[in-house]
Design a protein around this motif. Structure first.
Motif, PDB file in Angstrom:
ATOM      1  N   GLY A  63       0.732  -1.114  -0.015  1.00 41.97           N
ATOM      2  CA  GLY A  63      -0.024   0.040  -0.033  1.00 41.97           C
ATOM      3  C   GLY A  63       0.932   1.385  -0.054  1.00 41.97           C
ATOM      4  O   GLY A  63       0.417   2.262  -0.576  1.00 41.97           O
ATOM      5  N   LEU A  64       2.124   0.961   0.267  1.00 44.46           N
ATOM      6  CA  LEU A  64       2.867   2.162   0.546  1.00 44.46           C
ATOM      7  C   LEU A  64       3.398   2.420  -0.866  1.00 44.46           C
ATOM      8  O   LEU A  64       4.249   3.625  -1.207  1.00 44.46           O
ATOM      9  CB  LEU A  64       4.061   2.208   1.400  1.00 44.46           C
ATOM     10  CG  LEU A  64       3.673   2.197   2.938  1.00 44.46           C
ATOM     11  CD1 LEU A  64       5.016   1.910   3.880  1.00 44.46           C
ATOM     12  CD2 LEU A  64       3.194   3.510   3.424  1.00 44.46           C
ATOM     13  N   GLY A  65       3.350   1.530  -1.741  1.00 46.77           N
ATOM     14  CA  GLY A  65       3.809   1.858  -3.204  1.00 46.77           C
ATOM     15  C   GLY A  65       5.187   0.853  -3.412  1.00 46.77           C
ATOM     16  O   GLY A  65       5.528   1.155  -4.470  1.00 46.77           O
ATOM     17  N   PHE A  66       5.550   0.088  -2.252  1.00 46.04           N
ATOM     18  CA  PHE A  66       6.785  -0.715  -2.821  1.00 46.04           C
ATOM     19  C   PHE A  66       6.419  -2.208  -3.464  1.00 46.04           C
ATOM     20  O   PHE A  66       5.119  -2.615  -3.459  1.00 46.04           O
ATOM     21  CB  PHE A  66       7.340  -1.052  -1.535  1.00 46.04           C
ATOM     22  CG  PHE A  66       8.197   0.055  -0.956  1.00 46.04           C
ATOM     23  CD1 PHE A  66       9.251   0.753  -1.356  1.00 46.04           C
ATOM     24  CD2 PHE A  66       7.536   0.593   0.375  1.00 46.04           C
ATOM     25  CE1 PHE A  66       9.549   1.783  -0.951  1.00 46.04           C
ATOM     26  CE2 PHE A  66       7.956   1.869   0.815  1.00 46.04           C
ATOM     27  CZ  PHE A  66       9.139   2.391   0.317  1.00 46.04           C
ATOM     28  N   GLY A  67       7.315  -2.780  -3.916  1.00 42.48           N
ATOM     29  CA  GLY A  67       6.985  -4.258  -4.694  1.00 42.48           C
ATOM     30  C   GLY A  67       7.451  -5.306  -3.946  1.00 42.48           C
ATOM     31  O   GLY A  67       7.548  -5.258  -2.746  1.00 42.48           O
ATOM     32  N   ASP A  68       7.207  -6.510  -4.353  1.00 41.57           N
ATOM     33  CA  ASP A  68       7.516  -7.701  -3.721  1.00 41.57           C
ATOM     34  C   ASP A  68       8.681  -7.692  -3.216  1.00 41.57           C
ATOM     35  O   ASP A  68       9.007  -8.534  -2.431  1.00 41.57           O
ATOM     36  CB  ASP A  68       7.010  -8.821  -4.451  1.00 41.57           C
ATOM     37  CG  ASP A  68       5.405  -9.008  -4.773  1.00 41.57           C
ATOM     38  OD1 ASP A  68       4.828  -8.369  -4.110  1.00 41.57           O
ATOM     39  OD2 ASP A  68       5.267  -9.768  -6.059  1.00 41.57           O
ATOM     40  N   ASN A  69       9.700  -7.218  -3.960  1.00 38.91           N
ATOM     41  CA  ASN A  69      11.193  -7.239  -3.521  1.00 38.91           C
ATOM     42  C   ASN A  69      11.315  -6.513  -2.163  1.00 38.91           C
ATOM     43  O   ASN A  69      12.132  -7.193  -1.239  1.00 38.91           O
ATOM     44  CB  ASN A  69      12.082  -6.496  -4.440  1.00 38.91           C
ATOM     45  CG  ASN A  69      11.721  -5.118  -4.870  1.00 38.91           C
ATOM     46  OD1 ASN A  69      10.674  -4.732  -4.519  1.00 38.91           O
ATOM     47  ND2 ASN A  69      12.687  -4.617  -4.971  1.00 38.91           N
ATOM     48  N   VAL A  70      10.620  -5.771  -2.011  1.00 39.63           N
ATOM     49  CA  VAL A  70      10.701  -4.847  -0.473  1.00 39.63           C
ATOM     50  C   VAL A  70       9.933  -5.815   0.651  1.00 39.63           C
ATOM     51  O   VAL A  70      10.453  -5.985   1.683  1.00 39.63           O
ATOM     52  CB  VAL A  70      10.285  -3.508  -0.598  1.00 39.63           C
ATOM     53  CG1 VAL A  70      10.270  -2.979   0.795  1.00 39.63           C
ATOM     54  CG2 VAL A  70      11.029  -2.651  -1.579  1.00 39.63           C
ATOM     55  N   VAL A  71       9.108  -6.418   0.273  1.00 33.87           N
ATOM     56  CA  VAL A  71       8.305  -7.130   1.272  1.00 33.87           C
ATOM     57  C   VAL A  71       9.024  -8.265   1.581  1.00 33.87           C
ATOM     58  O   VAL A  71       9.221  -8.781   2.783  1.00 33.87           O
ATOM     59  CB  VAL A  71       6.762  -7.609   0.584  1.00 33.87           C
ATOM     60  CG1 VAL A  71       6.042  -8.538   1.299  1.00 33.87           C
ATOM     61  CG2 VAL A  71       6.019  -6.523   0.322  1.00 33.87           C
ATOM     62  N   ARG A  72       9.717  -9.288   0.463  1.00 35.24           N
ATOM     63  CA  ARG A  72      10.622 -10.037   0.766  1.00 35.24           C
ATOM     64  C   ARG A  72      11.634  -9.628   1.514  1.00 35.24           C
ATOM     65  O   ARG A  72      12.129 -10.536   2.573  1.00 35.24           O
ATOM     66  CB  ARG A  72      11.071 -10.791  -0.419  1.00 35.24           C
ATOM     67  CG  ARG A  72      10.221 -11.411  -1.350  1.00 35.24           C
ATOM     68  CD  ARG A  72      10.333 -12.418  -2.254  1.00 35.24           C
ATOM     69  NE  ARG A  72      11.297 -11.521  -3.359  1.00 35.24           N
ATOM     70  CZ  ARG A  72      10.345 -11.117  -4.459  1.00 35.24           C
ATOM     71  NH1 ARG A  72       9.371 -11.479  -4.716  1.00 35.24           N
ATOM     72  NH2 ARG A  72      11.340 -10.342  -5.453  1.00 35.24           N
TER      73      ARG A  72
END
Length: 348
Positions: free
Chosen positions: A164-173
């Motif tokens: 929701g902050l606009g980051f992609g899956d790479n940041v989540v991982r």
């Protein structure tokens, strides 16, 4: 919130008691946790000589800090900087404070250490400021301080928030890569590779405070707002934390309450919660903010609304749906929940 039936009640408030109720509710909410963070507001001279608002959050964050931060933030300009010095604390507090920061377009800053849920809140800032020696760390969400095993529901919540902050899956991982008892410290190189924009400042401290800014008096307009925020915090916190769910019953439920249409003792309600938590260890809850309403009369308040829920267990059994919730509570020297109920609207 664990069952889905129905309970009754309702009320209206006079102008005189609005002020009294908000003061009482706000004071009690702020005093509920012995581990709540120290949140202070001040001003200093900015780079151009104009006044700069600073919110300082120090220490472990708890769910009670969510309402405090929301109240304070309403009176502050978009140029505000939120400075963190915290080892973390409640996952929900970090996420909800981060949402307020993102919506308000506040900047965030760390001079020393900001880890765990604190790092999630810091991530919401624009810009994100770090001193040259600051440490920002992330790790997997875990169930509780007593059970530091991975929380699937908690990590799902983190993923939704970060996306929701606009980051992609790479940041989540990346931010969920370290074990609960470990830490993934963010380096400038990692931030650059991940697309997390940061500003590295040589100054380790904000310039000295020139005056304190008290919370806005406009917050004393309607106790129903505080009542709704209190119940929202309870629902979300108890939905994701077994420890918080049981502690809420012990500390905030009356000796006898109207529990889904039947009068029950606190001990009976506690036992019912324990059984529910054991039966459904994996839970999600999402409130529909536009459906939530609250009303107060003298020392009594009622809050109703709709939420979406999901539950699961280790055997793979899952249920989900939407339901109405109803809470009633009284305010004296403490807050005492006197009724809890609800009704299923749909299953899917």
């Amino acid at each position: 919130m664990f069952k889905h039936k129905w309970s009754r009640g309702g009320c209206i408030v006079s102008d005189f008691h609005k002020l009294l109720m908000l003061v009482a509710i706000s004071a009690l909410i702020m005093a509920k946790s012995a581990t709540a963070a120290d949140i202070s507001v001040s001003t200093t001279s900015g780079a151009s000589g104009t006044a700069q608002s600073i919110v300082q959050i120090v220490g472990d964050m708890d769910v009670e800090d969510i309402l405090r931060f929301k109240q304070i933030s309403k009176s502050l300009p978009p140029q505000t900087i939120v400075r963190f010095d915290s080892p973390g604390g409640s996952l929900l507090a970090g996420i909800e404070i981060g949402k307020v920061i993102a919506a308000s377009r506040f900047a965030t800053s760390v001079s020393d250490t900001c880890a765990s849920s604190c790092a999630l809140a810091w991530l919401a800032g624009v810009p994100r400021i770090l001193s040259s020696s600051a440490q920002v760390g992330f790790h997997l969400a875990y169930k509780s301080n007593l059970d530091q095993t991975e929380s699937g529901a908690g990590n799902a919540l983190v993923g939704s928030y970060v996306t929701g902050l606009g980051f992609g899956d790479n940041v989540v991982r990346y931010i969920t890569s370290a074990a609960p008892d470990d830490m993934q410290w963010l380096s400038p190189r990692d931030a650059d590779l991940l697309g997390i924009d940061i500003v590295v400042s040589d100054s380790r401290a904000v310039r000295s405070v020139t005056k304190e800014i008290p919370p806005s008096d406009s917050e004393a307009e309607d106790p129903s707002t505080a009542a709704a925020e209190l119940i929202k915090s309870i629902i979300i916190a108890t939905g994701y934390s077994d420890t918080k769910a049981l502690e809420t019953v012990r500390s905030m439920y009356a000796d006898r309450i109207l529990y889904f249409g039947e009068m029950k003792s606190k001990n009976d309600v506690y036992s019912d919660k324990v059984n529910y938590l054991r039966r459904w260890p994996y839970r999600t809850v999402s409130l529909r903010d536009d459906t939530i309403s609250a009303s107060c009369r003298f020392s009594r308040c009622k809050v109703t609304g709709v939420y979406d829920w999901g539950v699961g267990n280790a055997k793979g059994r899952k249920k989900s749906g939407s339901a109405v919730f109803v809470y009633e509570f009284e305010v004296s020297d403490t807050i005492q929940i006197t009724a809890e109920g609800g009704e299923v609207l749909s299953r899917y």
